[in-house]
Design an enzyme around this catalytic site. Structure first.
Site, mmCIF file in Angstrom:
data_model
loop_
_atom_site.group_PDB
_atom_site.id
_atom_site.type_symbol
_atom_site.label_atom_id
_atom_site.label_comp_id
_atom_site.label_asym_id
_atom_site.label_seq_id
_atom_site.Cartn_x
_atom_site.Cartn_y
_atom_site.Cartn_z
ATOM 1 N N ARG A 192 0.826 -1.203 0.000
ATOM 2 C CA ARG A 192 0.000 0.000 0.000
ATOM 3 C C ARG A 192 0.859 1.251 0.000
ATOM 4 O O ARG A 192 0.554 2.230 -0.662
ATOM 5 C CB ARG A 192 -0.887 -0.015 1.242
ATOM 6 C CG ARG A 192 -1.585 1.261 1.537
ATOM 7 C CD ARG A 192 -2.748 1.050 2.460
ATOM 8 N NE ARG A 192 -3.646 0.062 1.915
ATOM 9 C CZ ARG A 192 -4.371 -0.799 2.651
ATOM 10 N NH1 ARG A 192 -4.280 -0.787 3.959
ATOM 11 N NH2 ARG A 192 -5.166 -1.655 2.065
ATOM 12 N N TYR A 193 1.898 1.243 0.769
ATOM 13 C CA TYR A 193 2.774 2.412 0.890
ATOM 14 C C TYR A 193 4.027 2.172 0.052
ATOM 15 O O TYR A 193 4.400 1.035 -0.213
ATOM 16 C CB TYR A 193 3.177 2.599 2.353
ATOM 17 C CG TYR A 193 2.030 2.859 3.290
ATOM 18 C CD1 TYR A 193 1.415 4.104 3.331
ATOM 19 C CD2 TYR A 193 1.570 1.862 4.144
ATOM 20 C CE1 TYR A 193 0.370 4.345 4.215
ATOM 21 C CE2 TYR A 193 0.525 2.103 5.035
ATOM 22 C CZ TYR A 193 -0.065 3.348 5.061
ATOM 23 O OH TYR A 193 -1.091 3.584 5.934
ATOM 24 N N ARG B 61 7.138 0.049 2.111
ATOM 25 C CA ARG B 61 6.941 -1.050 3.064
ATOM 26 C C ARG B 61 5.757 -1.926 2.665
ATOM 27 O O ARG B 61 4.828 -1.443 2.012
ATOM 28 C CB ARG B 61 6.756 -0.513 4.483
ATOM 29 C CG ARG B 61 5.651 0.517 4.646
ATOM 30 C CD ARG B 61 5.991 1.426 5.825
ATOM 31 N NE ARG B 61 4.918 2.333 6.194
ATOM 32 C CZ ARG B 61 4.653 3.478 5.581
ATOM 33 N NH1 ARG B 61 5.333 3.842 4.509
ATOM 34 N NH2 ARG B 61 3.686 4.264 6.011
ATOM 35 N N CYS C 72 -4.332 -18.060 14.554
ATOM 36 C CA CYS C 72 -4.267 -17.207 15.737
ATOM 37 C C CYS C 72 -4.514 -18.080 16.950
ATOM 38 O O CYS C 72 -5.221 -19.086 16.864
ATOM 39 C CB CYS C 72 -5.339 -16.119 15.676
ATOM 40 S SG CYS C 72 -4.833 -14.699 14.708
ATOM 41 N N CYS D 45 -9.969 -12.843 18.097
ATOM 42 C CA CYS D 45 -10.497 -11.601 18.646
ATOM 43 C C CYS D 45 -11.832 -11.310 17.959
ATOM 44 O O CYS D 45 -11.923 -11.360 16.737
ATOM 45 C CB CYS D 45 -9.550 -10.443 18.370
ATOM 46 S SG CYS D 45 -7.904 -10.711 19.014
ATOM 47 N N CYS E 33 -11.722 -8.626 15.197
ATOM 48 C CA CYS E 33 -10.690 -8.775 14.157
ATOM 49 C C CYS E 33 -11.104 -8.089 12.861
ATOM 50 O O CYS E 33 -12.208 -8.297 12.357
ATOM 51 C CB CYS E 33 -10.442 -10.251 13.888
ATOM 52 S SG CYS E 33 -9.151 -10.524 12.656
ATOM 53 N N ARG F 130 -9.709 -8.692 10.089
ATOM 54 C CA ARG F 130 -9.612 -9.723 9.039
ATOM 55 C C ARG F 130 -10.500 -10.913 9.379
ATOM 56 O O ARG F 130 -10.161 -12.055 9.117
ATOM 57 C CB ARG F 130 -8.169 -10.169 8.858
ATOM 58 C CG ARG F 130 -7.262 -9.019 8.513
ATOM 59 C CD ARG F 130 -5.923 -9.419 7.898
ATOM 60 N NE ARG F 130 -5.121 -8.213 7.771
ATOM 61 C CZ ARG F 130 -4.037 -7.953 8.500
ATOM 62 N NH1 ARG F 130 -3.585 -8.849 9.371
ATOM 63 N NH2 ARG F 130 -3.386 -6.814 8.342
ATOM 64 N N ASP G 121 -12.523 -0.625 12.435
ATOM 65 C CA ASP G 121 -12.761 -0.675 10.987
ATOM 66 C C ASP G 121 -14.214 -1.013 10.643
ATOM 67 O O ASP G 121 -14.961 -1.495 11.474
ATOM 68 C CB ASP G 121 -11.855 -1.736 10.347
ATOM 69 C CG ASP G 121 -10.395 -1.302 10.331
ATOM 70 O OD1 ASP G 121 -10.151 -0.085 10.224
ATOM 71 O OD2 ASP G 121 -9.522 -2.184 10.425
ATOM 72 N N ASP H 146 -8.116 3.888 9.644
ATOM 73 C CA ASP H 146 -7.596 3.199 8.462
ATOM 74 C C ASP H 146 -8.641 3.420 7.366
ATOM 75 O O ASP H 146 -9.783 2.967 7.487
ATOM 76 C CB ASP H 146 -7.382 1.711 8.769
ATOM 77 C CG ASP H 146 -6.125 1.177 8.093
ATOM 78 O OD1 ASP H 146 -5.759 1.725 7.030
ATOM 79 O OD2 ASP H 146 -5.518 0.234 8.615
ATOM 80 N N LYS I 259 -3.575 4.601 6.796
ATOM 81 C CA LYS I 259 -3.923 5.142 8.108
ATOM 82 C C LYS I 259 -3.896 6.663 8.086
ATOM 83 O O LYS I 259 -2.916 7.260 7.662
ATOM 84 C CB LYS I 259 -2.938 4.611 9.146
ATOM 85 C CG LYS I 259 -2.994 3.101 9.265
ATOM 86 C CD LYS I 259 -1.872 2.581 10.141
ATOM 87 C CE LYS I 259 -1.791 1.078 10.087
ATOM 88 N NZ LYS I 259 -1.186 0.588 8.821
HETATM 89 C C1 LIG Z 1 -0.422 -0.409 8.729
HETATM 90 C C2 LIG Z 1 0.138 -0.856 7.488
HETATM 91 C C3 LIG Z 1 1.497 -0.699 7.221
HETATM 92 C C4 LIG Z 1 2.441 -0.035 8.187
HETATM 93 O O1 LIG Z 1 2.099 1.281 8.393
HETATM 94 P P1 LIG Z 1 2.956 2.175 9.405
HETATM 95 O O2 LIG Z 1 2.194 3.433 9.506
HETATM 96 O O3 LIG Z 1 4.310 2.317 8.791
HETATM 97 O O4 LIG Z 1 3.027 1.416 10.687
HETATM 98 C C5 LIG Z 1 1.962 -1.120 6.013
HETATM 99 N N1 LIG Z 1 1.145 -1.703 5.098
HETATM 100 C C6 LIG Z 1 -0.163 -1.866 5.327
HETATM 101 C C7 LIG Z 1 -1.010 -2.480 4.278
HETATM 102 C C8 LIG Z 1 -0.718 -1.455 6.536
HETATM 103 O O5 LIG Z 1 -2.016 -1.639 6.769
#
Ligand SMILES: *Cc1c(COP(=O)(O)O)cnc(C)c1O
Length: 445
Positions: free
Chosen positions: A127-128, A131, A140, A144, A147, A149, A308, A345, A352
């Site tokens: 997504r980002y 990372r 699990c 929870c 959850c 998911r 969520d 989110d 986020k």
């Molecule tokens: C939360 C999340 C991350 C990490 O986000 P940070 O703000 O860096 O902690 C990375 N990828 C996805 C898909 C996420 O939901």
């Protein structure tokens, strides 16, 4: 019952251990494999172990819920329920099915964060820019009830095969902008030590990986999984950042604190992600206590999540105002690093989004009016002679002495792009904006 007084199980733990079998020892109780073998997966076992009884009508409704969203509670986590007022118990509410889960609202989705849509290959959500989220286990130790998911819980189709994990590692290897890998699931610590060791070893062979993170609720629901052997293994793979998921101060038991101590002593930085849950922790005083206790145990509160829009969570959701009220009660009132960032989110996969009370009250060309946590209103005088440096993102020529050899993103994206001088763009326009569509039509004439 062979548990000795000196071994200090709590009264509740002894009672549940004894209800599993008269022969249970404290050593059994503290063995994570024993805990998993005796996880509670149906109403009858729950009733037998906790001595809480339901009516027939209640059982029918609970069973309907379990058929859609399965039940699993470790005996350890069940032992934290206060049986005399279980309906209002924060542990019970997080772990025991509530028929309200079956009431699906129109706004709810099975995958509100579009984790599957933003997934280039199975198990990876990218997504980002720098990372990825890497789902390495679908298991699990406890399900929870809140959850996000829920759609994947207990579904054998979602068990990642070794091949799928290898594909994920290859994806990361082939995408050089990825510097941070977040192992999640399910719970990554449900994997055997050796398997997790292998995944971490493979990931660390990739030169562009700078950090690996583990997201796990194990310290909360099965703290005995944090064995010396596991910690020794993780220690070999530094830098690893570990995020866990405490939601209520009652979860910070002696056993949980011991698990956190082991991880912190191994030099693993610990963070916590809570979810704001109606009837569990939607109270400024509970949240303040939780975050203070986390800090006391060397865990840095990281995120407080707005619940969520996943199916089956409507009874847990609060207005956003509740979260803002909680942050208002923390900032200034307690240790700065005991304050998590409150985030929503974004439905649809926007990631986020942090949400804060407003601290800037007004602004002129040379003064900012701010208020503090006490309500005191103050002014900050801005400099008269701040020379803006024209930035073309050409760091080699810049007067600022920063050697950014490895600077990755050359193009500023999103709001950051609006700030830069090197981009022509002055606005961000949503797709299908009707005003812009009218302009396009006019031009086409
Ligand atoms: C939360 C999340 C991350 C990490 O986000 P940070 O703000 O860096 O902690 C990375 N990828 C996805 C898909 C996420 O939901």
């Amino acid at each position: 019952m062979t548990i000795k007084k000196t071994e200090k199980l709590t009264t509740n733990q002894k009672s549940i251990a004894n209800n599993v079998s008269k022969h249970t020892t404290a050593i059994n109780w503290r063995d994570h494999k024993w805990q998993l073998e005796h996880s509670i997966k149906d109403i009858a076992t729950f009733e037998k172990l906790t001595e809480i009884k339901f009516t027939n009508k209640e059982r029918i409704d609970i069973n309907k819920t379990i058929n859609k969203f399965p039940l699993s509670i470790t005996p350890y986590y069940a032992s934290l329920i206060a049986a005399d007022n279980y309906q209002n118990d924060p542990i019970f509410r997080q772990s025991f099915p509530n028929p309200a889960e079956l009431k699906v609202q129109r706004c709810e989705m099975s995958d509100p964060l579009h984790e599957d849509k933003d997934s280039p290959i199975k198990g990876i959500t990218h997504r980002y820019p720098d990372r990825v989220l890497f789902l390495v286990s679908n298991r699990c130790s406890m399900y929870c009830r809140h959850c996000t998911r829920k759609r994947k819980v207990g579904d054998p189709d979602h068990i990642p095969s070794k091949k799928q994990i290898l594909n994920g590692i290859n994806y990361i290897r082939n995408n050089h902008q990825i510097r941070d890998v977040l192992l999640s699931g399910g719970d990554p610590l449900m994997l055997p030590d050796e398997y997790l060791d292998w995944i971490l070893t493979e990931l660390w062979k990739i030169p562009h990986i700078e950090i690996i993170r583990i997201g796990s609720r194990i310290p909360v629901v099965l703290p005995y999984r944090i064995t010396d052997k596991l910690v020794e293994m993780l220690k070999k793979h530094q830098p690893i950042w570990f995020n866990t998921h405490f939601n209520h101060p009652r979860e910070l038991t002696r056993s949980a604190r011991e698990a956190l101590r082991k991880l912190a002593d191994a030099g693993i930085p610990l963070g916590n992600q809570s979810v704001l849950l109606a009837g569990v922790n939607d109270c400024p005083r509970i949240m303040k206590r939780l975050n203070q206790k986390l800090v006391q145990n060397r865990v840095r509160p990281y995120y407080l999540f707005q619940c969520d829009l996943s199916q089956g969570l409507s009874h847990f959701r609060t207005p956003i105002g509740k979260g803002i009220e909680i942050i208002e009660s923390l900032v200034g009132h307690t240790t700065g690093f005991a304050v998590p960032t409150y985030v929503i989110d974004a439905p649809g996969g926007g990631g986020k989004i942090p949400v804060m009370p407003n601290y800037i009250i007004s602004w002129s060309t040379n003064k900012v009016i701010l208020r503090n946590y006490e309500g005191i209103i103050t002014t900050y005088q801005e400099p008269d002679s701040y020379e803006t440096i024209f930035c073309e993102r050409n760091c080699d020529e810049c007067v600022l002495q920063l050697k950014l050899d490895e600077a990755d993103e050359t193009k500023a994206i999103g709001i950051e792009g609006l700030f830069t001088d090197s981009e022509e763009q002055i606005s961000l326009v949503p797709k299908n904006n009707s005003r812009f569509n009218r302009r396009a039509k006019k031009l086409n004439k």
